[in-house]
Design an enzyme around this catalytic site. Structure first.
Site, short mmCIF file in Angstrom:
data_model
loop_
_atom_site.label_atom_id
_atom_site.label_comp_id
_atom_site.label_asym_id
_atom_site.label_seq_id
_atom_site.Cartn_x
_atom_site.Cartn_y
_atom_site.Cartn_z
N PRO A 185 0.79 -1.23 0.00
CA PRO A 185 0.00 0.00 0.00
C PRO A 185 0.82 1.28 0.00
O PRO A 185 0.41 2.28 -0.58
CB PRO A 185 -0.84 -0.12 1.28
CG PRO A 185 -0.99 -1.58 1.49
CD PRO A 185 0.30 -2.18 1.03
N GLY A 193 4.52 1.97 -3.68
CA GLY A 193 4.50 2.36 -5.08
C GLY A 193 5.56 1.63 -5.88
O GLY A 193 5.63 0.40 -5.87
N ILE A 230 -12.41 10.54 -33.12
CA ILE A 230 -13.05 10.25 -34.41
C ILE A 230 -14.52 9.90 -34.20
O ILE A 230 -15.38 10.28 -35.00
CB ILE A 230 -12.30 9.10 -35.13
CG1 ILE A 230 -10.95 9.62 -35.66
CG2 ILE A 230 -13.13 8.52 -36.26
CD1 ILE A 230 -10.05 8.53 -36.21
N HIS A 231 -14.82 9.22 -33.11
CA HIS A 231 -16.21 8.84 -32.82
C HIS A 231 -17.06 10.04 -32.38
O HIS A 231 -18.29 9.92 -32.32
CB HIS A 231 -16.26 7.78 -31.72
CG HIS A 231 -15.98 6.39 -32.20
ND1 HIS A 231 -14.71 5.96 -32.54
CD2 HIS A 231 -16.80 5.32 -32.40
CE1 HIS A 231 -14.77 4.69 -32.91
NE2 HIS A 231 -16.04 4.29 -32.85
N GLY A 232 -16.42 11.15 -32.07
CA GLY A 232 -17.18 12.32 -31.63
C GLY A 232 -17.99 12.03 -30.37
O GLY A 232 -17.55 11.31 -29.48
N GLY A 233 -19.19 12.56 -30.30
CA GLY A 233 -20.04 12.38 -29.13
C GLY A 233 -20.36 10.92 -28.85
O GLY A 233 -20.56 10.53 -27.69
N GLU A 279 3.33 -2.87 -14.40
CA GLU A 279 4.71 -3.33 -14.57
C GLU A 279 5.71 -2.18 -14.62
O GLU A 279 6.72 -2.25 -15.31
CB GLU A 279 4.86 -4.21 -15.82
CG GLU A 279 3.82 -5.29 -15.98
CD GLU A 279 3.87 -6.34 -14.89
OE1 GLU A 279 4.61 -6.17 -13.92
OE2 GLU A 279 3.15 -7.34 -15.01
N ALA A 322 5.85 5.00 -16.58
CA ALA A 322 6.72 5.55 -17.63
C ALA A 322 8.00 6.11 -17.04
O ALA A 322 9.09 5.97 -17.62
CB ALA A 322 5.96 6.64 -18.40
N GLU A 323 7.88 6.72 -15.86
CA GLU A 323 9.07 7.31 -15.21
C GLU A 323 10.07 6.22 -14.83
O GLU A 323 11.29 6.39 -14.98
CB GLU A 323 8.64 8.10 -13.98
CG GLU A 323 7.89 9.40 -14.28
CD GLU A 323 6.47 9.17 -14.79
OE1 GLU A 323 5.95 10.07 -15.47
OE2 GLU A 323 5.90 8.09 -14.51
#
Length: 401
Positions: free
Chosen positions: A132, A135, A353-356, A379, A382-383
């Site tokens: 917990p 990290g 592209i799908h918009g609403g 896994e 990014a850092e």
């Protein structure tokens, strides 16, 4: 080109396996995935189908009843499965990491005991490092094992355990100071224990509790849990490899496989997002023509496809490097970093592209939009990947002054 993310140099066996998995995904996963995900329902029928295909033994050697396939084959199968529903790929990922760790580091007795049943899907694996409060800082693990005769007593709380409820074997990383004097580097005083348990929630064996599932934004269906050890007694022969103090290295070896897996998942989700985006763009009309004929949308599709291809190439390279027996932490870190970032971007472009309609739960892209962020964390963030990549680059390009 019939489709993106093709892989050159595959054997006939690999192509046959992938074709079988792709058909299974198209027929058995994609049609039901969104409904199961919205209900947060465990996909038991899909899992049973994967067992019948032999996928739980894909990388387990033939002598233990598995198919003895490579990491590349596994990664390409994961890519296909994640294209259907990322949660299903998560169900098999932790299983494969534990099987890989047993194959690489287990004693002969441990291999003989677990691997045949894991290949058949009778024993389902999960692994646990996180806690917990720690990290990404694995060295800060506080869960502890204390020797007591021929047993160890484990106490502590673990977090973010994928397959925590459904698994029957958990590889757990804890501190074990026995035999390691004070001042020993933290990573040299960690041990991996093989903990057998009953599936389900609550007290699954004396001293071991799996609370209920953690409610998540996405990545539903698969159970993600805590693991609480309170006087959990484990026999000494369930120390992975039979020797304490090697757990950190065993886990990091497994995580390299896991990072290739996460990269493959990112490739699969991105590929599905592209498929949804390019299909919708040809059906939706604005200003008298399909939106796919508008240059702005074509530019988007071009960028999306290029990212899918680039991520796939890096994932394949990382898998092949590991299969060759070479160190691949640089390649795995790069692949995981790029594939997860590109996945997020491709999914967002498909969403736009799908918009609403992309905001509606009736459309599949809404599910992908909630699933993609998990890959940015799983896994290693990014850092963390950048730290690994940077350190390895400095090793390779050391200044000679």
């Amino acid at each position: 080109m019939a489709r993106l993310a093709q892989t050159a140099g595959l054997t006939d066996v690999q192509q046959e396996i992938l074709s079988t998995v792709r058909d299974f995904v198209d027929k058995e996963i994609i049609p039901v995935a969104t409904g199961l995900e919205h209900r947060d329902e465990y996909p038991q029928q899909i899992v049973d189908g994967l067992k019948e295909l032999g996928l739980f033994g894909l990388m387990i050697p033939e002598e233990y009843g598995g198919l003895g396939e490579s990491l590349l084959t596994y990664a390409l199968c994961v890519e296909e499965i994640a294209r259907g529903w990322m949660s299903v790929s998560g169900i098999i990922n932790t299983h494969f990491i534990v099987a890989y760790m047993l194959k690489q580091h287990g004693t002969q007795e441990q291999k003989d005991h677990f691997l045949p049943r894991m290949a058949a899907g009778e024993v389902r694996g999960a692994f646990s490092m996180s806690e917990p409060a720690l990290g990404s800082d694995v060295s800060a693990i506080t869960s502890k094992a204390v020797k007591d005769g021929d047993e160890y007593v484990l106490n502590g709380q673990k977090m973010w355990l994928t397959n925590g409820g459904t698994s029957t074997l958990v590889a757990v990383l804890v501190r074990s100071d026995e035999g390691h004097p004070e001042g020993t580097a933290p990573h040299k005083s960690m041990t991996t224990f093989l903990v057998e348990k009953e599936p389900g929630f609550g007290e699954v064996r004396p001293g071991l509790t799996i609370p209920g599932k953690i409610d998540k934004m996405g990545y539903k269906g698969v159970d993600t849990t805590e693991l609480i050890m309170d006087g959990l007694r484990i026999p000494a022969n369930r120390v992975l490899g039979g020797t304490t103090g090697r757990g950190f290295y065993q886990m990091m070896d497994g995580v390299e496989v896991g990072r290739v897996n996460v990269a493959a998942r990112g490739c699969g989700v991105a590929q599905r997002a592209f498929e949804l985006g390019v299909s919708y763009a040809q059906q939706r009309h604005t200003f008298g023509k399909p939106i796919a004929q508008h240059q702005a949308i074509q530019f988007k599709l071009a960028e999306m496809a290029t990212k899918v291809e680039a991520a796939h190439a890096m994932m394949v390279n990382a898998a092949r490097k590991k299969d060759s027996g070479e160190r691949n932490d640089l390649e795995a870190g790069m692949a995981k970093y790029l594939a997860s970032e590109y996945c997020k971007e491709v999914v967002e472009d498909a969403f736009r592209i799908h918009g609403g309609y992309g905001f509606s739960k009736e459309y599949e892209i809404e599910r992908l939009y909630r699933e993609a962020p998990m890959l940015l964390i799983g896994e290693g963030t990014a850092e963390i990947q950048k730290m690994i990549i940077g350190r390895r680059l400095l090793e390779e390009y050391r200044f000679q002054g």
